[in-house]
Scaffold this active site. Structure first.
Site, PDB file in Angstrom:
ATOM      1  N   ASP A 258       8.423 -54.157  81.172  1.00 59.28           N
ATOM      2  CA  ASP A 258       9.262 -53.387  80.274  1.00 59.28           C
ATOM      3  C   ASP A 258       8.370 -52.791  79.188  1.00 59.28           C
ATOM      4  OD1 ASP A 258      11.654 -52.414  79.173  1.00 59.28           O
ATOM      5  OD2 ASP A 258      11.788 -54.115  77.809  1.00 59.28           O
TER       6      ASP A 258
ATOM      7  N   ASP B 287      12.931 -58.173  77.972  1.00 60.74           N
ATOM      8  CA  ASP B 287      13.512 -58.917  76.857  1.00 60.74           C
ATOM      9  C   ASP B 287      15.004 -58.694  76.703  1.00 60.74           C
ATOM     10  OD1 ASP B 287      13.457 -56.305  76.071  1.00 60.74           O
ATOM     11  OD2 ASP B 287      12.359 -56.631  74.204  1.00 60.74           O
TER      12      ASP B 287
ATOM     13  N   ASP C 253      17.457 -56.665  81.631  1.00 57.29           N
ATOM     14  CA  ASP C 253      16.325 -57.108  82.444  1.00 57.29           C
ATOM     15  C   ASP C 253      16.630 -58.374  83.242  1.00 57.29           C
ATOM     16  OD1 ASP C 253      14.619 -55.077  81.440  1.00 57.29           O
ATOM     17  OD2 ASP C 253      14.306 -56.241  79.622  1.00 57.29           O
TER      18      ASP C 253
END
Length: 916
Positions: free
Chosen positions: A337, A645, A649
């Site tokens: 990410d 986070d 996700d």
């Protein structure tokens, strides 16, 4: 008159495209909400506004599932055999190992349930909604489609809403979309093709209102919300099997097949061919099984992984699942990410465009550390009034036209209260040598016009000596429309070149930065600050380019991963331009190829598998996109570590071979779905964790290469005895002693071996590579033969000298342990020389283990009660020197073998044998 039943709900992807009135009509609702009776009826129809829970698996089934493992069954078989031999203590030790493995498995289960519970906590327990024409507060679980809800700054959105009216509404959607700044909301319909993060007319359950107010109609509740959809994805993601579990399962099958086959052949030959008594032959077969089964291997495996966990914890990586430690060692792709992982998740001013050029601002995050550079030269804050008055003026305006506050914390960082963009502007002011608190005291605010999405700017009036000064910040096009002049290099106004400034703003935006313009003007004391009073005589001071910057250490970590043969791919919910700019700065590629969410959505599975081979950046990725990407990479044969986070996700984290969540700024849902949590939210920590994972695998292979030859040597000795009609050189109970005490004490120290020098310069090992590689099998065969020769040789020598079989067996056991001790020094370096000062000296743990093994063998040899238990006898002291000499001979033979291996072509050994 009864309200008609609601029409079939429009698909969730269509609500953002409809006008507000059409949405109310489709839901049979009104601007003042539902009647209470109708709401209760809909509650019965749609259910409560909460995420449903899957029925928990009964404990007995979870326990039974842990025994569906061949290694566990082999251990149970070993315990049964040991019990049949009449040694309950040894059987109890083996059963304790079984219970340890079962306990670890039970502890690691239930990720999906915990992740769903964490998402469930994001739904606000209370909400304000109109019922019977009045605004009432009620339990958020009672909300139904058609309810009209009101939210304000600080509230969590209680359900999926279509906005009807908004006032300066901004929402933090980072947990859902990965957007690095709060999103401005609007009631106007948006394009049908808009990605989730671009649907400004929608509010989603669990996201946080950071500014303004909004009124919206509920379009989805519970499991039908976007959060609920993520919950369904989590439920649909099955548990993954790690390479280590697959390899150990495969090795368990091989060991089981080999043991059962050898025992059966031994029994058949001894009884059927040589005509030995059936009971005696059966006990010999039992002894062979006991010798061949490495009873201590699962326990040492668990300890080795646990030690890896402790090492990673010291490097700020908390491992939640033991096998994930080793899986990190064969990761081939990291899907990372962007926001908060590769970047700081703190907006930072990178550039300031003035009339005479661009000033580059160093540093990242909210800490006021970083130089101001113009043409490569450092601008001193104390000299800005003379060298760059326009920059000083811009910094002053950015601090005054600002509602945020930055406060230093005890941990040495800075805590933001307010908007991230405004926090970055305060940091710029401090880098310019200003103190925002003191500046606000010297120039108190007299009036303010808050930011609104329609105006796209904020204005404030401040006392400036005898005058009043207007400061404005906002979107460049909105501010430029009111400007006639621009501040020159000396601080004096010049004619405005609007086209040049617009081109500068576009150039900054093309690099992925958010661009703000700062302007000023003298404000008439008798003038009220209202939109209608905004004139077109402002002076443009400059432009500010902001971005959530890359972590400085992430660039070095990505380069380290590249050297280790690991590819890094960015998978983010942020905009493609921003993601590409960050990827370029991180070194993910020169103009990295980017694929957006709607482009990804159009690909079938074969096309997606082709795309993941070349695309470096996946932008505007929804939760199901991230999940598809993980599965596509896995289908290509990759071992995938996925970082993230946000709630969005969680499904991909759970599906990945190693899910890595952020511990500091990560959501609880992400942490519960992940196998590992980074306490410092730092991508560089992943590189450290991979290094530790490779070390764990190296040490595991050393443990197996140490233990299996010992079992092999014992087994060959028993086979020779039966084949030639000789007495067993070591009794089965003595074999158990060696396997469960001496061998484990020595093998355990291999779990503590330090990281080898080249561990991050090797390519990842192939995920399908068996633990028993060609080299390991060769080493097992060679050392087993040496051990068998040593055991049988000294046993036969003692008998030929006319000594009692008990004395001969005790000599054989001591010789076996001596060979283990010397082999321990050899196996610490699978290919490199052991005859070095470091190799001979060992580590404190190695020396302690050798001392412990010698002490235990002294008890075995000379303690009378041990003679009773194990049938041993006291040896003459010179015989111990014979045992040591045999052990030294084994070490010398292995050093010769390693020297020959080092001369072989590297292609035979490089991928299989780590260098020391």
């Amino acid at each position: 008159m009864d309200t008609p039943p609601p029409a079939p709900a429009a698909p969730s992807s269509a609500w953002h495209t409809l006008p507000a009135a059409a949405v109310l009509s489709a839901l049979h609702s009104q601007p003042r909400g539902l009647m209470q009776a109708e709401a209760e009826r809909r509650l019965q129809q749609h259910g409560a506004n909460r995420l449903t829970e899957a029925a928990p698996t009964p404990l007995w089934r979870r326990v039974a599932r842990q025994f569906n493992n061949l290694l566990i069954l082999v251990l149970l078989g070993a315990a049964g055999i040991t019990l049949a031999l009449g040694h309950g203590v040894d059987a109890g030790v083996i059963l304790a190992v079984v219970l340890l493995n079962v306990g670890i498995g039970l502890f690691q289960e239930g990720k999906a349930e915990r992740a769903l519970a964490a998402i469930r906590a994001l739904l606000d327990p209370r909400a304000q909604a109109w019922r019977d024409g009045h605004l009432v507060e009620l339990d958020a679980a009672q909300l139904v489609p058609g309810d009209v809800v009101q939210v304000a700054a600080g509230d969590r959105v209680p359900a999926d809403l279509r906005w009807l009216r908004v006032h300066d509404l901004q929402i933090d959607e980072a947990p859902l979309t990965g957007e690095s700044v709060p999103v401005v909301k609007d009631a106007a319909p948006v394009d049908p093709q808009a990605e989730l993060g671009d649907r400004s007319s929608m509010g989603y359950a669990g996201t946080l209102v950071t500014r303004g107010q909004g009124i919206g109609v509920v379009v989805a509740t519970g499991m039908r919300t976007e959060m609920g959809r993520i919950g369904r994805l989590l439920q649909s993601v099955g548990e993954t099997t790690t390479p280590l579990v697959r390899q150990m399962t495969q090795m368990g099958r091989w060991i089981t097949l080999a043991v059962l086959t050898a025992a059966a052949l031994l029994f058949g030959f001894g009884w059927g061919v040589r005509g030995l008594p059936a009971v005696e032959t059966f006990m010999a077969a039992v002894g062979l099984a006991v010798a061949a089964i490495p009873e201590g291997l699962p326990a040492i495996l668990s300890v080795t992984l646990a030690i890896g966990v402790q090492r990673m914890a010291r490097r700020r990586a908390i491992v939640r699942q033991l096998p994930a430690v080793e899986t990190l060692g064969c990761v081939t792709v990291i899907g990372s990410d962007k926001t908060g992982t590769l970047t700081c998740n703190e907006m930072t001013v990178q550039t300031v465009v003035l009339a005479d050029g661009t000033v580059h601002v160093q540093g990242s995050g909210y800490a006021p550390q970083g130089a101001l550079l113009r043409d490569g030269a450092v601008l001193q804050p104390a000299e800005l009034w003379r060298e760059a008055p326009a920059l000083l003026a811009l910094a002053e305006g950015a601090a005054l036209c600002n509602d945020a506050e930055l406060v230093p914390t005890d941990q040495g960082d800075w805590r933001l209260s307010g908007d991230p963009t405004e926090g970055a502007l305060l940091t710029l002011a401090m880098k310019a040598g200003l103190e925002p608190a003191r500046l606000r005291e010297e120039h108190p605010r007299l009036a303010v016009l808050p930011f609104e999405s329609q105006r796209r700017l904020m204005a404030s009036v401040h006392a400036d000596g005898p005058e009043q000064r207007l400061w404005v910040k906002g979107a460049p096009e909105a501010v430029l429309a009111h400007c006639r002049l621009a501040m020159g290099p000396d601080g004096r106004p010049l004619a405005l070149d609007a086209a040049w400034w617009q081109a500068q703003a576009e150039a900054q935006a093309a690099q992925g930065r958010r661009v703000l313009a700062v302007a000023t003007a003298v404000w008439p004391p008798d003038q009220t600050l209202i939109p209608e009073a905004m004139t077109a005589d402002w002076t443009l001071v400059g432009l500010v380019g902001l971005i959530d910057p890359p972590r400085p250490e992430a660039m070095a970590a990505i380069e380290q991963c590249r050297q280790a043969g690991i590819r890094v791919v960015m998978i983010t919910g942020d905009h493609a331009v921003t993601a590409r700019a960050i990827a370029t700065q991180l070194g993910l590629g020169d103009g990295p190829r980017t694929l957006s969410g709607h482009e990804l959505q159009a690909l079938d599975e074969a096309q997606l598998r082709a795309a993941v081979r070349t695309v470096d950046v996946f932008a505007r990725a929804a939760p199901e996109h991230k999940l598809r990407l993980v599965r596509a990479l896995q289908a290509e044969g990759h071992v995938v570590a996925m970082t993230g986070d946000g709630v969005n996700d969680a499904p991909a984290l759970k599906a990945a071979d190693v899910g890595v969540a952020m511990g500091h700024k990560g959501t609880e849902a992400a942490k519960q779905a992940a196998a590992m949590v980074l306490t410092d939210d730092n991508f560089a920590t992943i590189a450290h964790a991979i290094e530790e994972g490779r070390t764990v695998y190296d040490n595991l292979r050393k443990v197996i290469t140490f233990l299996l030859p010992i079992n092999g040597g014992e087994s060959i000795s028993l086979l020779i005895a039966v084949l030639f009609g000789l007495a067993l050189p070591i009794a089965p109970v003595q074999i158990l002693w060696v396997n469960m005490v001496s061998s484990i004490a020595l093998a355990m120290v291999l779990a503590f071996e330090p990281t080898e020098a080249d561990v991050m310069r090797r390519p990842p090992r192939p995920p399908g590579e068996p633990m028993l590689s060609g080299f390991v099998l060769w080493r097992i065969a060679l050392v087993s033969t040496l051990f068998a020769a040593g055991i049988f040789g000294v046993y036969q020598w003692a008998l030929q000298q006319g000594h009692d079989p008990a004395l001969a067996r005790t000599l054989a056991v001591n010789t076996l342990v001596a060979m283990e001790v010397f082999y321990l020094f050899s196996v610490r370096y699978l290919k490199a020389r052991s005859f070095t000062w470091v190799g001979v000296r060992g580590t404190p743990r190695v020396l302690a283990a050798v001392a412990a093994a010698c002490g235990l063998q002294a008890l075995f040899t000379y303690a009378p009660w041990m003679h009773t238990w194990f049938g041993s006898a006291a040896l003459p002291l010179p015989w111990l020197a014979l045992s040591a000499a045999v052990g030294l001979a084994v070490l010398l033979v292995l050093e010769l073998e390693k020297a020959l291996l080092r001369r072989l072509p590297r292609r035979w050994t490089t991928a299989r044998v780590p260098s020391a």
